[in-house]
Scaffold this motif. Structure first.
Motif, PDB file in Angstrom:
ATOM      1  N   ASN B 123       0.856  -1.198   0.000  1.00  0.00           N
ATOM      2  CA  ASN B 123       0.000   0.000   0.000  1.00  0.00           C
ATOM      3  C   ASN B 123       0.879   1.231   0.000  1.00  0.00           C
ATOM      4  O   ASN B 123       0.923   1.980   0.959  1.00  0.00           O
ATOM      5  CB  ASN B 123      -0.888   0.010   1.246  1.00  0.00           C
ATOM      6  CG  ASN B 123      -2.219  -0.626   0.944  1.00  0.00           C
ATOM      7  OD1 ASN B 123      -2.733  -0.464  -0.157  1.00  0.00           O
ATOM      8  ND2 ASN B 123      -2.770  -1.336   1.913  1.00  0.00           N
ATOM      9  N   GLU B 124       1.624   1.399  -1.056  1.00  0.00           N
ATOM     10  CA  GLU B 124       2.594   2.473  -1.067  1.00  0.00           C
ATOM     11  C   GLU B 124       2.162   3.512  -2.089  1.00  0.00           C
ATOM     12  O   GLU B 124       2.103   3.223  -3.293  1.00  0.00           O
ATOM     13  CB  GLU B 124       3.972   1.907  -1.431  1.00  0.00           C
ATOM     14  CG  GLU B 124       5.104   2.869  -1.182  1.00  0.00           C
ATOM     15  CD  GLU B 124       6.399   2.339  -1.783  1.00  0.00           C
ATOM     16  OE1 GLU B 124       7.396   3.065  -1.724  1.00  0.00           O
ATOM     17  OE2 GLU B 124       6.386   1.217  -2.338  1.00  0.00           O
ATOM     18  N   ILE B 125       1.836   4.689  -1.597  1.00  0.00           N
ATOM     19  CA  ILE B 125       1.457   5.769  -2.528  1.00  0.00           C
ATOM     20  C   ILE B 125       2.712   6.543  -2.877  1.00  0.00           C
ATOM     21  O   ILE B 125       3.434   7.018  -1.990  1.00  0.00           O
ATOM     22  CB  ILE B 125       0.384   6.661  -1.914  1.00  0.00           C
ATOM     23  CG1 ILE B 125      -0.924   5.854  -1.792  1.00  0.00           C
ATOM     24  CG2 ILE B 125       0.168   7.903  -2.775  1.00  0.00           C
ATOM     25  CD1 ILE B 125      -2.015   6.540  -1.056  1.00  0.00           C
ATOM     26  N   LEU B 126       3.015   6.623  -4.154  1.00  0.00           N
ATOM     27  CA  LEU B 126       4.260   7.273  -4.582  1.00  0.00           C
ATOM     28  C   LEU B 126       4.064   8.782  -4.749  1.00  0.00           C
ATOM     29  O   LEU B 126       4.893   9.573  -4.342  1.00  0.00           O
ATOM     30  CB  LEU B 126       4.759   6.648  -5.883  1.00  0.00           C
ATOM     31  CG  LEU B 126       5.111   5.153  -5.778  1.00  0.00           C
ATOM     32  CD1 LEU B 126       5.400   4.580  -7.147  1.00  0.00           C
ATOM     33  CD2 LEU B 126       6.291   4.924  -4.858  1.00  0.00           C
ATOM     34  N   GLU B 128       0.724  11.911  -5.351  1.00  0.00           N
ATOM     35  CA  GLU B 128      -0.668  12.256  -5.648  1.00  0.00           C
ATOM     36  C   GLU B 128      -0.646  13.480  -6.552  1.00  0.00           C
ATOM     37  O   GLU B 128      -0.080  14.516  -6.199  1.00  0.00           O
ATOM     38  CB  GLU B 128      -1.421  12.559  -4.359  1.00  0.00           C
ATOM     39  CG  GLU B 128      -1.714  11.305  -3.563  1.00  0.00           C
ATOM     40  CD  GLU B 128      -2.469  11.586  -2.271  1.00  0.00           C
ATOM     41  OE1 GLU B 128      -3.464  12.330  -2.326  1.00  0.00           O
ATOM     42  OE2 GLU B 128      -2.036  11.072  -1.235  1.00  0.00           O
ATOM     43  N   VAL B 157       4.311   0.057 -11.291  1.00  0.00           N
ATOM     44  CA  VAL B 157       3.467   1.057 -10.624  1.00  0.00           C
ATOM     45  C   VAL B 157       2.187   1.228 -11.412  1.00  0.00           C
ATOM     46  O   VAL B 157       2.096   0.846 -12.583  1.00  0.00           O
ATOM     47  CB  VAL B 157       4.199   2.409 -10.498  1.00  0.00           C
ATOM     48  CG1 VAL B 157       5.376   2.280  -9.558  1.00  0.00           C
ATOM     49  CG2 VAL B 157       4.637   2.908 -11.852  1.00  0.00           C
ATOM     50  N   ARG B 159      -1.147   4.058 -12.207  1.00  0.00           N
ATOM     51  CA  ARG B 159      -1.706   5.406 -12.090  1.00  0.00           C
ATOM     52  C   ARG B 159      -3.221   5.256 -12.120  1.00  0.00           C
ATOM     53  O   ARG B 159      -3.799   4.822 -13.111  1.00  0.00           O
ATOM     54  CB  ARG B 159      -1.219   6.255 -13.268  1.00  0.00           C
ATOM     55  CG  ARG B 159      -1.846   7.618 -13.357  1.00  0.00           C
ATOM     56  CD  ARG B 159      -1.273   8.612 -12.386  1.00  0.00           C
ATOM     57  NE  ARG B 159       0.054   9.053 -12.738  1.00  0.00           N
ATOM     58  CZ  ARG B 159       0.762   9.929 -12.018  1.00  0.00           C
ATOM     59  NH1 ARG B 159       0.241  10.437 -10.888  1.00  0.00           N
ATOM     60  NH2 ARG B 159       1.955  10.294 -12.370  1.00  0.00           N
ATOM     61  N   ASP B 160      -3.854   5.573 -11.008  1.00  0.00           N
ATOM     62  CA  ASP B 160      -5.308   5.445 -10.913  1.00  0.00           C
ATOM     63  C   ASP B 160      -5.978   6.622 -11.616  1.00  0.00           C
ATOM     64  O   ASP B 160      -5.358   7.671 -11.805  1.00  0.00           O
ATOM     65  CB  ASP B 160      -5.729   5.400  -9.440  1.00  0.00           C
ATOM     66  CG  ASP B 160      -5.291   4.097  -8.787  1.00  0.00           C
ATOM     67  OD1 ASP B 160      -4.957   3.173  -9.555  1.00  0.00           O
ATOM     68  OD2 ASP B 160      -5.265   4.028  -7.548  1.00  0.00           O
ATOM     69  N   ILE B 164      -3.643   9.198  -8.466  1.00  0.00           N
ATOM     70  CA  ILE B 164      -2.683   8.699  -7.483  1.00  0.00           C
ATOM     71  C   ILE B 164      -1.744   7.713  -8.159  1.00  0.00           C
ATOM     72  O   ILE B 164      -2.180   6.805  -8.883  1.00  0.00           O
ATOM     73  CB  ILE B 164      -3.414   8.021  -6.306  1.00  0.00           C
ATOM     74  CG1 ILE B 164      -4.232   9.054  -5.559  1.00  0.00           C
ATOM     75  CG2 ILE B 164      -2.426   7.322  -5.372  1.00  0.00           C
ATOM     76  CD1 ILE B 164      -5.138   8.483  -4.510  1.00  0.00           C
ATOM     77  N   ARG B 166       0.684   4.735  -7.439  1.00  0.00           N
ATOM     78  CA  ARG B 166       0.985   3.814  -6.333  1.00  0.00           C
ATOM     79  C   ARG B 166       1.721   2.580  -6.849  1.00  0.00           C
ATOM     80  O   ARG B 166       1.646   2.261  -8.043  1.00  0.00           O
ATOM     81  CB  ARG B 166      -0.301   3.403  -5.613  1.00  0.00           C
ATOM     82  CG  ARG B 166      -1.286   2.676  -6.512  1.00  0.00           C
ATOM     83  CD  ARG B 166      -2.442   2.111  -5.734  1.00  0.00           C
ATOM     84  NE  ARG B 166      -3.495   3.083  -5.504  1.00  0.00           N
ATOM     85  CZ  ARG B 166      -3.959   3.362  -4.309  1.00  0.00           C
ATOM     86  NH1 ARG B 166      -3.456   2.780  -3.241  1.00  0.00           N
ATOM     87  NH2 ARG B 166      -4.945   4.225  -4.174  1.00  0.00           N
ATOM     88  N   SER B 167       2.399   1.921  -5.928  1.00  0.00           N
ATOM     89  CA  SER B 167       3.026   0.634  -6.293  1.00  0.00           C
ATOM     90  C   SER B 167       1.923  -0.411  -6.412  1.00  0.00           C
ATOM     91  O   SER B 167       0.986  -0.417  -5.617  1.00  0.00           O
ATOM     92  CB  SER B 167       3.998   0.199  -5.209  1.00  0.00           C
ATOM     93  OG  SER B 167       5.006   1.139  -5.077  1.00  0.00           O
ATOM     94  N   ASP B 169      -0.061  -3.996  -6.336  1.00  0.00           N
ATOM     95  CA  ASP B 169      -0.139  -5.063  -5.342  1.00  0.00           C
ATOM     96  C   ASP B 169       0.394  -6.367  -5.942  1.00  0.00           C
ATOM     97  O   ASP B 169       0.655  -6.459  -7.150  1.00  0.00           O
ATOM     98  CB  ASP B 169      -1.589  -5.220  -4.869  1.00  0.00           C
ATOM     99  CG  ASP B 169      -1.629  -5.851  -3.483  1.00  0.00           C
ATOM    100  OD1 ASP B 169      -0.529  -6.113  -2.947  1.00  0.00           O
ATOM    101  OD2 ASP B 169      -2.726  -6.067  -2.952  1.00  0.00           O
TER     102      ASP B 169
END
Lengths: 427, 379
Positions: B123-126, B128, B157, B159-160, B164, B166-167, B169
């Motif tokens: 759960n790593e947010i790189l 925002e 990684v 990109r939502d 955001i 994030r790495s 899962d």
């Protein structure tokens, strides 16, 4: 007279003469066309019996027969012209009471009278006669068949005859060769003899071959079979399926290179060697023939080669080294198959000694492996086009299979964009 | 560094997520009782214990490697026909060297799948970036496909749509790793034999344990929950049916022994060892328990005994003659086991009975070998 004459008709040419003759006979009482010129009513065809006439057209002179004439295609065969004919029924369809019909039918007395002609009668007769001319082959079931057609080589002729009370249980004999030989005799001149070569075996290591000669083919085969039964040899089979090692063997100008093979390889060799292997019980082997392909020499060479095989223990003793087996399916685990009583050390091994197993068992003979050239089309431009064109399809078969296992049909997100369409069409 | 991007329709992502949540309730019914999988997800990490050299030696020895089985005929190597065997003439030294090489290959074949703790979700947010909100309605995935980077360390990684970065899962990482760097035998979708409990059950009922475990090793990573569930069910099935012999000489026996020791249920295996007169291995098993849990009263004694047992050759079958050293060692083992049964066993009566049976059999063996020795003389 009618049927007698009919039986004389042999070939198409004769048929014409026959019809002319019957016309002649009918013309005799007709006095309107009376002529004083003599007519020859007696000729070659009605003077001689059918048997002699047939002989004259079908036989071949003694000299011709010796040269091999009168065989094969175009040969005239004797036909029974009486077949399909009944007394009282002829070309003119007459009713003869007491001959072709009963005298009294019901309460009525039948009278001799002419019935309407049967136009198909002659056609039926010709068809029947033609069917007799054709040469019919002896039909063999596929199991009984040999190497080629109905010829004897490759066919099984059963176990050798029992000797006294000793029976050859489990044995089977295969014909390897059956040929006719011509020999000269003082009083008879050139006479024909048959020679047969067979191999017999029980499929469990016992086998032998025999050569037999006789006046008849059957006699030659029988003699060969019984001789083979008398000359049985025992061969050890490695793991019940192949030979102990590769070997080279020769007889006369015939050379054979035999290779030991894995289980499931089968017999890839000359058909005679294959039959011998089956008789012995060898299941996997490859043999390459070089030089003469004289069958008797092949058989002799192969038997000699098998007899000269050395077991693994013998090889280990000869070399005074461990013999180790490596199998791919066992991850090349070194299995010691034979160990000598005393093992040599590395110092005791001579400098130029053959240590390679295959080279040693082949007696330092090297098999010539011919270079494989690319196929003729591989250099052509169309082949390059073909390769380019089909490159993109090369994995499609696998993908289809995977899709079928996953969805039960060939489908993907590419062609399943509008699934509702499919539901409608199905409904 | 090359960055490739790949966008997945959101639907696809959703399917993966729902499927994973389904497999949370994965049990296999075994006749009337059902096996509940237990995984290494507690506080304690099994990895340090498992990888410690003492435990590795014990597990390897408990595997009882028989080369006839380790190098058995395998048909799963992609060969459709067998190959012709090859032969060599070897001297004694060369043969020894070859056998040493084969031993190394056996080590490779018997290398145990690692036992590690279940992985934690990433759960790593790189970053925002609100400026990118609503830029697209799909998720963007970026994979670093540089050559030579390990799959575990590859940068993946996403990109939502809400901007955001994030790495990814584990499941997405696994999927993308498999897409760009396929592992032979691993499927993108889980095989049905693992997802459908009936199929897994039928495989277990027909005792295809090695197949199940081998395939699980290829399909999953050792820290995945699915892997640990499937192996756990398989180990329990083996334990219940006492089919230990099917795993002996394979790489899976060690992890199974570790699993049942970790979950304090070695009694069945202990009973089987005593019934087959393998007292030395029974001692090794108690030593393994002491290494993992440290709950034996005579732990020191067991460890001392293990040092005596390990140099002796592996007993693949019952010995037909005994030397005095063997007798001495085996008697010590029996004493040790007695103490273990009294102190720690949950199947006291059965194990005592088995031990008594062994003692009687062993007494006969001793008499026989001493009589033979007497008859043959000391030479």
């Amino acid at each position: 007279m009618f049927s007698n004459l009919l039986s004389l008709r042999g070939v198409a040419a004769i048929v014409n003469i026959f019809s002319r003759q019957t016309k002649l006979q009918r013309n005799v009482p007709n006095l309107t066309n009376f002529s004083t010129t003599s007519v020859a009513c007696v000729n070659f065809f009605n003077k001689l019996p059918a048997e002699k006439l047939w002989k004259s057209v079908t036989s071949v002179s003694n000299a011709g027969a010796k040269k091999g004439r009168g065989k094969g295609a175009g040969r005239i065969r004797i036909r029974d012209l009486n077949r399909g004919q009944v007394i009282g029924i002829g070309r003119i369809n007459m009713l003869w009471p007491g001959l072709s019909a009963p005298v009294i039918r019901g309460r009525e007395l039948l009278k001799q009278q002419r019935l309407p002609d049967d136009p198909e009668r002659m056609e039926k007769l010709t068809k029947l006669r033609d069917s007799m001319t054709k040469f019919r082959r002896l039909r063999l079931s596929p199991i009984e068949r040999g190497w080629s057609g109905t010829r004897m080589p490759g066919r099984s002729i059963g176990p050798p005859d029992p000797i006294g009370e000793d029976e050859f249980v489990g044995f089977d004999t295969k014909v390897l060769q059956l040929r006719s030989l011509l020999i000269m005799k003082g009083n008879l001149g050139r006479t024909r003899n048959y020679q047969a070569m067979v191999v017999t075996g029980n499929g469990q290591g016992l086998a032998g071959f025999g050569l037999g000669k006789g006046k008849e083919a059957v006699a030659a085969l029988r003699k060969a079979k019984n001789k083979a039964g008398q000359k049985l040899m025992h061969f050890e089979i490695y793991n019940g399926h192949t030979v102990f090692h590769d070997f080279y063997t020769a007889f006369g100008k015939t050379k054979i290179f035999v290779q030991k093979k894995n289980e499931g390889y089968g017999l890839r060799c000359h058909r005679a060697i294959k039959e011998i292997c089956q008789a012995i019980g060898i299941k996997d082997l490859r043999a390459k023939l070089e030089g003469s392909n004289n069958l008797q020499n092949i058989v002799k060479a192969f038997f000699i080669g098998l007899l000269q095989q050395r077991t693994h223990q013998q090889l280990a003793e000869e070399k005074k080294l461990h013999l180790v087996e490596y199998r791919a399916e066992n991850e090349y685990f070194p299995t010691v198959v034979a160990s000598p009583s005393k093992v040599r050390t590395k110092e005791e091994i001579l400098k130029d000694e053959t240590l390679d197993f295959i080279q040693y068992v082949m007696d330092d003979r090297v098999i010539l492996r011919k270079k494989k050239f690319p196929r003729f089309y591989e250099k052509m431009p169309h082949y390059k086009i073909y390769l380019k064109k089909y490159e993109k399809y090369r994995n499609h078969e696998k993908i289809r299979l995977m899709l079928k296992t996953e969805y039960g049909e060939v489908k993907s997100f590419l062609n399943d964009r509008y699934p509702e369409e499919k539901v409608e069409s199905e409904a | 560094m090359t960055i490739f991007f790949r966008n997945l329709v959101q639907n696809n992502v959703k399917i993966i997520l729902t499927r994973n949540s389904d497999s949370q309730l994965f049990t296999v019914s075994y006749r009337n009782l059902s096996i509940l999988p237990s995984v290494y997800d507690g506080k304690e990490d099994p990895a340090p214990k498992f990888f410690s050299s003492n435990v590795q030696v014990l597990l390897r020895r408990l595997t009882r490697p028989d080369f006839a089985k380790v190098f058995r005929k395998r048909t799963n190597s992609g060969r459709d026909v067998l190959k012709t065997p090859s032969y060599k003439f070897l001297t004694d030294e060369e043969l020894e060297a070859e056998i040493a090489k084969a031993n190394k290959r056996a080590d490779r074949l018997l290398q145990m799948p690692p036992i590690v703790k279940i992985h934690q979700p990433i759960n790593e947010i790189l970053s925002e970036d609100p400026a990118l909100i609503g830029y697209d309605n799909v998720k963007y995935l970026f994979t670093d496909i540089t050559f030579g980077v390990a799959n575990a360390h590859r940068i993946i990684v996403e990109r939502d749509p809400d901007g955001i970065l994030r790495s990814s899962d584990h499941d997405i990482r696994k999927r993308l790793n498999q897409t760009y760097f396929p592992i032979k035998g691993r499927k993108l979708r889980e095989p049905i034999m693992f997802t459908d409990k009936d199929r897994l059950n039928s495989l277990l009922e027909s005792e295809k344990y090695e197949f199940v475990l081998d395939r699980a090793c290829i399909q999953y990573e050792p820290d995945e929950p699915s892997y640990q569930k499937i192996t756990s069910i398989t180990y329990q099935h083996i334990d219940m049916n006492k089919n230990y012999d099917m795993l002996r000489s394979t790489r899976h026996f060690g992890p199974m022994a570790f699993y049942i020791t970790w979950h304090q249920s070695i009694d069945n295996l202990m009973l089987e060892l005593l019934q087959t007169s393998a007292v030395r291995e029974a001692v090794l098993l108690t030593a393994l328990r002491h290494e993992i849990h440290g709950d034996l009263a005579n732990g020191e004694q067991v460890q001392a005994l293990v040092h005596q047992i390990l140099p002796t050759p592996i007993q693949l079958s019952k010995p037909d003659r005994l030397t005095e050293e063997d007798i001495e060692l085996d008697n010590k083992c029996v004493e040790c086991i007695e103490k273990y049964i009294v102190g720690n066993s949950a199947m006291k009566s059965q194990q005592e009975l088995a031990l008594q049976g062994f003692r009687e059999y062993y007494q006969q063996m001793i008499e026989l070998s001493r009589g033979l020795k007497k008859a043959h003389g000391n030479a």
